[in-house]
Design a protein around this motif. Structure first.
Motif, PDB file in Angstrom:
ATOM      1  N   GLU A  37     -15.208 -16.467   5.098  1.00 29.73           N
ATOM      2  CA  GLU A  37     -15.440 -17.819   4.567  1.00 29.73           C
ATOM      3  C   GLU A  37     -14.340 -18.801   4.937  1.00 29.73           C
ATOM      4  O   GLU A  37     -14.593 -19.982   5.116  1.00 29.73           O
ATOM      5  N   THR A  38     -13.079 -18.296   5.004  1.00 26.92           N
ATOM      6  CA  THR A  38     -11.955 -19.242   5.177  1.00 26.92           C
ATOM      7  C   THR A  38     -11.096 -18.974   6.399  1.00 26.92           C
ATOM      8  O   THR A  38     -10.256 -19.797   6.759  1.00 26.92           O
ATOM      9  N   GLY A  39     -11.221 -17.788   6.999  1.00 30.25           N
ATOM     10  CA  GLY A  39     -10.339 -17.446   8.121  1.00 30.25           C
ATOM     11  C   GLY A  39      -8.958 -16.986   7.663  1.00 30.25           C
ATOM     12  O   GLY A  39      -8.059 -16.801   8.482  1.00 30.25           O
ATOM     13  N   HIS A  40      -8.780 -16.760   6.349  1.00 27.20           N
ATOM     14  CA  HIS A  40      -7.482 -16.287   5.840  1.00 27.20           C
ATOM     15  C   HIS A  40      -7.577 -14.823   5.419  1.00 27.20           C
ATOM     16  O   HIS A  40      -8.594 -14.387   4.901  1.00 27.20           O
ATOM     17  N   PHE A  41      -6.437 -14.115   5.602  1.00 26.10           N
ATOM     18  CA  PHE A  41      -6.286 -12.800   4.971  1.00 26.10           C
ATOM     19  C   PHE A  41      -5.458 -12.985   3.700  1.00 26.10           C
ATOM     20  O   PHE A  41      -4.907 -14.069   3.481  1.00 26.10           O
ATOM     21  N   THR A  42      -5.309 -11.924   2.926  1.00 33.21           N
ATOM     22  CA  THR A  42      -4.343 -11.968   1.813  1.00 33.21           C
ATOM     23  C   THR A  42      -3.137 -11.137   2.241  1.00 33.21           C
ATOM     24  O   THR A  42      -3.254 -10.240   3.079  1.00 33.21           O
ATOM     25  N   PHE A  43      -1.977 -11.441   1.665  1.00 30.63           N
ATOM     26  CA  PHE A  43      -0.732 -10.737   2.004  1.00 30.63           C
ATOM     27  C   PHE A  43      -0.204 -10.113   0.723  1.00 30.63           C
ATOM     28  O   PHE A  43       0.135 -10.836  -0.226  1.00 30.63           O
ATOM     29  N   ASP A  44      -0.155  -8.788   0.679  1.00 28.03           N
ATOM     30  CA  ASP A  44       0.264  -8.094  -0.538  1.00 28.03           C
ATOM     31  C   ASP A  44       1.003  -6.810  -0.174  1.00 28.03           C
ATOM     32  O   ASP A  44       0.464  -5.713  -0.303  1.00 28.03           O
ATOM     33  N   PRO A  45       2.264  -6.958   0.326  1.00 31.94           N
ATOM     34  CA  PRO A  45       2.997  -5.760   0.755  1.00 31.94           C
ATOM     35  C   PRO A  45       3.144  -4.769  -0.403  1.00 31.94           C
ATOM     36  O   PRO A  45       3.436  -5.171  -1.531  1.00 31.94           O
ATOM     37  N   GLY A  46       2.924  -3.513  -0.121  1.00 32.40           N
ATOM     38  CA  GLY A  46       3.043  -2.489  -1.175  1.00 32.40           C
ATOM     39  C   GLY A  46       1.844  -2.483  -2.108  1.00 32.40           C
ATOM     40  O   GLY A  46       1.828  -1.744  -3.079  1.00 32.40           O
ATOM     41  N   PHE A  47       0.847  -3.321  -1.807  1.00 33.24           N
ATOM     42  CA  PHE A  47      -0.393  -3.363  -2.615  1.00 33.24           C
ATOM     43  C   PHE A  47      -0.121  -3.543  -4.106  1.00 33.24           C
ATOM     44  O   PHE A  47      -0.768  -2.933  -4.953  1.00 33.24           O
ATOM     45  N   ALA A  48       0.875  -4.375  -4.430  1.00 32.67           N
ATOM     46  CA  ALA A  48       1.263  -4.518  -5.839  1.00 32.67           C
ATOM     47  C   ALA A  48       0.188  -5.218  -6.668  1.00 32.67           C
ATOM     48  O   ALA A  48       0.149  -5.070  -7.890  1.00 32.67           O
ATOM     49  N   ALA A  49      -0.673  -6.017  -6.008  1.00 35.83           N
ATOM     50  CA  ALA A  49      -1.712  -6.738  -6.762  1.00 35.83           C
ATOM     51  C   ALA A  49      -3.091  -6.477  -6.174  1.00 35.83           C
ATOM     52  O   ALA A  49      -3.978  -7.313  -6.284  1.00 35.83           O
ATOM     53  N   THR A  50      -3.246  -5.313  -5.539  1.00 35.06           N
ATOM     54  CA  THR A  50      -4.515  -5.031  -4.868  1.00 35.06           C
ATOM     55  C   THR A  50      -5.146  -3.748  -5.390  1.00 35.06           C
ATOM     56  O   THR A  50      -4.492  -2.701  -5.418  1.00 35.06           O
ATOM     57  N   ALA A  51      -6.416  -3.855  -5.812  1.00 32.50           N
ATOM     58  CA  ALA A  51      -7.178  -2.649  -6.157  1.00 32.50           C
ATOM     59  C   ALA A  51      -7.888  -2.207  -4.885  1.00 32.50           C
ATOM     60  O   ALA A  51      -8.619  -2.999  -4.283  1.00 32.50           O
ATOM     61  N   SER A  52      -7.648  -0.975  -4.462  1.00 31.92           N
ATOM     62  CA  SER A  52      -8.201  -0.535  -3.179  1.00 31.92           C
ATOM     63  C   SER A  52      -9.596   0.058  -3.314  1.00 31.92           C
ATOM     64  O   SER A  52     -10.284   0.265  -2.321  1.00 31.92           O
ATOM     65  N   CYS A  53      -9.995   0.390  -4.539  1.00 29.52           N
ATOM     66  CA  CYS A  53     -11.296   1.047  -4.714  1.00 29.52           C
ATOM     67  C   CYS A  53     -11.722   0.946  -6.173  1.00 29.52           C
ATOM     68  O   CYS A  53     -10.937   0.528  -7.021  1.00 29.52           O
ATOM     69  N   LYS A  54     -12.951   1.347  -6.445  1.00 32.05           N
ATOM     70  CA  LYS A  54     -13.376   1.550  -7.838  1.00 32.05           C
ATOM     71  C   LYS A  54     -13.196   3.038  -8.131  1.00 32.05           C
ATOM     72  O   LYS A  54     -13.481   3.868  -7.260  1.00 32.05           O
ATOM     73  N   SER A  55     -12.738   3.370  -9.304  1.00 27.99           N
ATOM     74  CA  SER A  55     -12.572   4.777  -9.649  1.00 27.99           C
ATOM     75  C   SER A  55     -12.830   4.978 -11.135  1.00 27.99           C
ATOM     76  O   SER A  55     -12.510   4.105 -11.954  1.00 27.99           O
ATOM     77  N   ALA A  56     -13.399   6.114 -11.482  1.00 28.53           N
ATOM     78  CA  ALA A  56     -13.699   6.412 -12.887  1.00 28.53           C
ATOM     79  C   ALA A  56     -12.859   7.587 -13.386  1.00 28.53           C
ATOM     80  O   ALA A  56     -13.210   8.231 -14.374  1.00 28.53           O
ATOM     81  N   ILE A  57     -11.752   7.880 -12.688  1.00 30.38           N
ATOM     82  CA  ILE A  57     -11.007   9.098 -13.021  1.00 30.38           C
ATOM     83  C   ILE A  57      -9.883   8.844 -14.027  1.00 30.38           C
ATOM     84  O   ILE A  57      -9.855   9.423 -15.107  1.00 30.38           O
ATOM     85  N   THR A  58      -8.947   7.980 -13.671  1.00 30.71           N
ATOM     86  CA  THR A  58      -7.764   7.793 -14.514  1.00 30.71           C
ATOM     87  C   THR A  58      -7.532   6.321 -14.792  1.00 30.71           C
ATOM     88  O   THR A  58      -7.709   5.480 -13.905  1.00 30.71           O
ATOM     89  N   PHE A  59      -7.123   6.015 -16.016  1.00 27.09           N
ATOM     90  CA  PHE A  59      -6.814   4.618 -16.373  1.00 27.09           C
ATOM     91  C   PHE A  59      -5.371   4.537 -16.861  1.00 27.09           C
ATOM     92  O   PHE A  59      -4.914   5.373 -17.632  1.00 27.09           O
ATOM     93  N   ILE A  60      -4.656   3.517 -16.366  1.00 23.26           N
ATOM     94  CA  ILE A  60      -3.277   3.280 -16.817  1.00 23.26           C
ATOM     95  C   ILE A  60      -3.172   1.840 -17.306  1.00 23.26           C
ATOM     96  O   ILE A  60      -3.633   0.920 -16.630  1.00 23.26           O
ATOM     97  N   ASP A  61      -2.564   1.651 -18.478  1.00 20.01           N
ATOM     98  CA  ASP A  61      -2.129   0.314 -18.892  1.00 20.01           C
ATOM     99  C   ASP A  61      -0.606   0.369 -18.887  1.00 20.01           C
ATOM    100  O   ASP A  61       0.011   0.923 -19.804  1.00 20.01           O
ATOM    101  N   GLY A  62      -0.031  -0.180 -17.820  1.00 28.27           N
ATOM    102  CA  GLY A  62       1.415  -0.081 -17.610  1.00 28.27           C
ATOM    103  C   GLY A  62       2.228  -0.895 -18.596  1.00 28.27           C
ATOM    104  O   GLY A  62       3.392  -0.583 -18.854  1.00 28.27           O
ATOM    105  N   GLU A  63       1.631  -1.932 -19.165  1.00 25.87           N
ATOM    106  CA  GLU A  63       2.366  -2.764 -20.124  1.00 25.87           C
ATOM    107  C   GLU A  63       2.474  -2.050 -21.465  1.00 25.87           C
ATOM    108  O   GLU A  63       3.491  -2.107 -22.134  1.00 25.87           O
ATOM    109  N   LYS A  64       1.386  -1.354 -21.823  1.00 28.72           N
ATOM    110  CA  LYS A  64       1.373  -0.677 -23.137  1.00 28.72           C
ATOM    111  C   LYS A  64       1.810   0.786 -23.041  1.00 28.72           C
ATOM    112  O   LYS A  64       1.933   1.465 -24.059  1.00 28.72           O
ATOM    113  N   GLY A  65       1.952   1.313 -21.815  1.00 31.66           N
ATOM    114  CA  GLY A  65       2.330   2.718 -21.668  1.00 31.66           C
ATOM    115  C   GLY A  65       1.188   3.655 -22.019  1.00 31.66           C
ATOM    116  O   GLY A  65       1.371   4.658 -22.712  1.00 31.66           O
ATOM    117  N   VAL A  66      -0.021   3.308 -21.537  1.00 34.71           N
ATOM    118  CA  VAL A  66      -1.208   4.131 -21.829  1.00 34.71           C
ATOM    119  C   VAL A  66      -1.655   4.860 -20.569  1.00 34.71           C
ATOM    120  O   VAL A  66      -1.685   4.273 -19.485  1.00 34.71           O
TER     121      VAL A  66
END
Ligand code: ACO
Length: 428
Positions: A37-66
């Motif tokens: 749509e725009t000709g742009h990529f996103t830049f996210d070294p280390g994938f810190a803000a990128t979900a690479s897939c959908k998964s139903a196995i494990t859930f983490i809430d890093g802020e709450k320690g869950v």
């Protein structure tokens, strides 16, 4: 009602991107049409803000320690389940019935033998090879032993490979260790449970019977549960990336073992023990903290910090308590535990660690327990690999069973030379 779309404006163009909602956790902006749509990529070294897939196995809430495996809190699984039951849960999505558990246990137990030729493979290593090197190579070699059941499109063959990996990983791990110390390799004993069988293969000697202390098996089972999965961590993402190419499960998991080895990931448990040994005494803790804060030193507190947890790692809480219990029950006084406690206390009070939200992670205490269980330091990351195999195979199977799988192929921001003319050798 939140707006289900996000509008992104770049220069004179704007694009409306849908939000993807999971069952828990933050929603994600689906950027798959962004380039088109725009000709742009996103830049996210280390994938810190990128979900690479959908998964139903494990859930983490890093802020709450869950941390939840298939919806079950890690604290409950740690207290009431067993590693093999957790492996079933991760793989199949539900806790097994008694009949399902018996069948699963039988299946794992009857795939624990490794091919005799694998011994020749191990013999090819120099005697002081790191067991992670041997494990990684031996697991990759399994694809050569089971090449007739590598059809990844066949669900039965996928399950068989998963069982084989779960079953053979402890056998190969123990064999790598025995080889490195010049002891005869032990065959798996089917009369024993998963953890006892592994301990037997590690420590039994021909000259005397092995008395297994239940405290040791119980602690190891707990450590295996806590390490079994952790959603899209570096090694699991590696397994998925390799798996996305259609590579066989043994090659995919061998790649995961390689990723786990690094000290920023699973290699941290070995690095923690080395660090505590180097610090040596509680009186040197202050100096270690200062070094860790000094970016020029290149030194980090191993076992501290996590990409996802910005609060206590729930696994570290459980391991910390277990560590005290195991040392007490085994009658071990380990001065390294005192160093670890002082280090933790000092770091948790220090402004730098508070501001950076750096808390002890799962590996901070696991090394001290492994040491108390007589597991040699260079085997620590191997222990992690045995446990994480459950997660790796669950993710590998999920990626093949969930619709919409594509080869993983990130893009880049190119910062190299712009087009230029080739210059002949004699003109340079
Ligand atoms: N000691 C000192 N400072 C640290 C530490 C540490 N252990 N960890 C992170 N920091 C600092 C960084 O210097 C950085 O500071 P800055 O923002 O002032 O530049 C900031 O905290 C963020 O660090 P990043 O490296 O950007 O965080 P990231 O999420 O990429 O890395 C990691 C997470 C790799 C776990 C990191 O905290 C680390 O190296 N820890 C030590 C190794 C370790 O224990 N690894 C095991 C992780 S758990 C596991 O895999 C099982």
């Amino acid at each position: 009602m939140p707006n289900p779309n996000v509008t992104l404006t770049a220069a004179d163009r704007s694009v409306t991107l849908p939000l993807v909602e999971g069952s828990q956790g933050p929603s994600c902006v689906d950027i798959s049409s962004l380039y088109r749509e725009t000709g742009h990529f996103t830049f996210d070294p280390g994938f810190a803000a990128t979900a690479s897939c959908k998964s139903a196995i494990t859930f983490i809430d890093g802020e709450k320690g869950v941390l939840l495996y298939r919806g079950y809190p890690i604290e409950q699984l740690a207290e009431r389940s067993s590693f093999l039951e957790v492996a079933y849960l991760l793989l199949e999505g539900e806790l097994p019935t008694e009949a399902e558990m018996t069948k699963f246990e039988h299946s794992v137990t009857h795939h624990t033998m490794m091919h005799e030729s694998l011994k020749n493979f191990l013999r090819g290593f120099h005697y002081d090879a790191h067991p992670m090197a041997m494990l990684c190579a031996s697991i990759a070699s399994l694809s050569a032993f089971y090449h007739d059941t590598l059809d990844i499109q066949d669900p039965d063959q996928r399950r068989l490979a998963a069982i084989r990996l779960l079953a053979k990983m402890p056998t190969i791990a123990a064999a790598s260790y025995r080889y490195s110390i010049g002891w005869p390799i032990r065959y798996p004993r089917n009369s024993l449970g998963y953890v006892d069988r592994f301990l037997h293969m590690m420590f039994e000697v021909p000259s005397e019977p092995l008395e297994l202390n239940p405290v040791v098996a119980e602690a190891l089972d707990l450590l295996f549960i806590l390490h079994a999965d952790h959603e899209q961590n570096a090694s699991t993402s590696t397994v998925r990336l390799v798996g996305s190419t259609g590579a066989n499960p043994y090659a995919s998991v061998a790649a995961g073992i390689a990723a786990l080895w690094g000290p920023a990931h699973g290699g941290a448990n070995e690095a923690v023990l080395k660090m505590l040994t180097e610090i040596g005494d509680a009186k040197n803790v202050g100096r270690a903290i200062e070094r860790a804060k000094d970016k020029q030193s290149g030194f980090r507190l191993m076992g501290f910090g996590h990409r996802v947890y910005k609060n206590f790692d729930p696994r570290a809480r459980i391991i910390r308590a277990k560590c005290h219990e195991v040392l007490h029950k085994l009658g071990i006084h380990d001065p390294l535990l005192e160093v670890a406690l002082k280090l933790e206390e000092a770091a948790l009070k220090d402004d730098y660690f508070i501001e950076h939200k750096l808390y002890p992670n799962v590996d901070f205490y696991s090394g001290i327990i492994y040491k108390a269980l007589r597991i040699p330091t260079e085997m620590f990351t191997v222990m992690f690999a045995i446990a994480r195999t459950a997660g790796w195979i669950a993710h590998w199977i999920e990626q093949h069973e969930m619709p919409g799988g594509r080869i993983g192929r990130p893009r880049q921001v190119y910062v190299g030379a712009t087009p230029r003319e080739y210059v002949a050798l004699d003109k340079r």
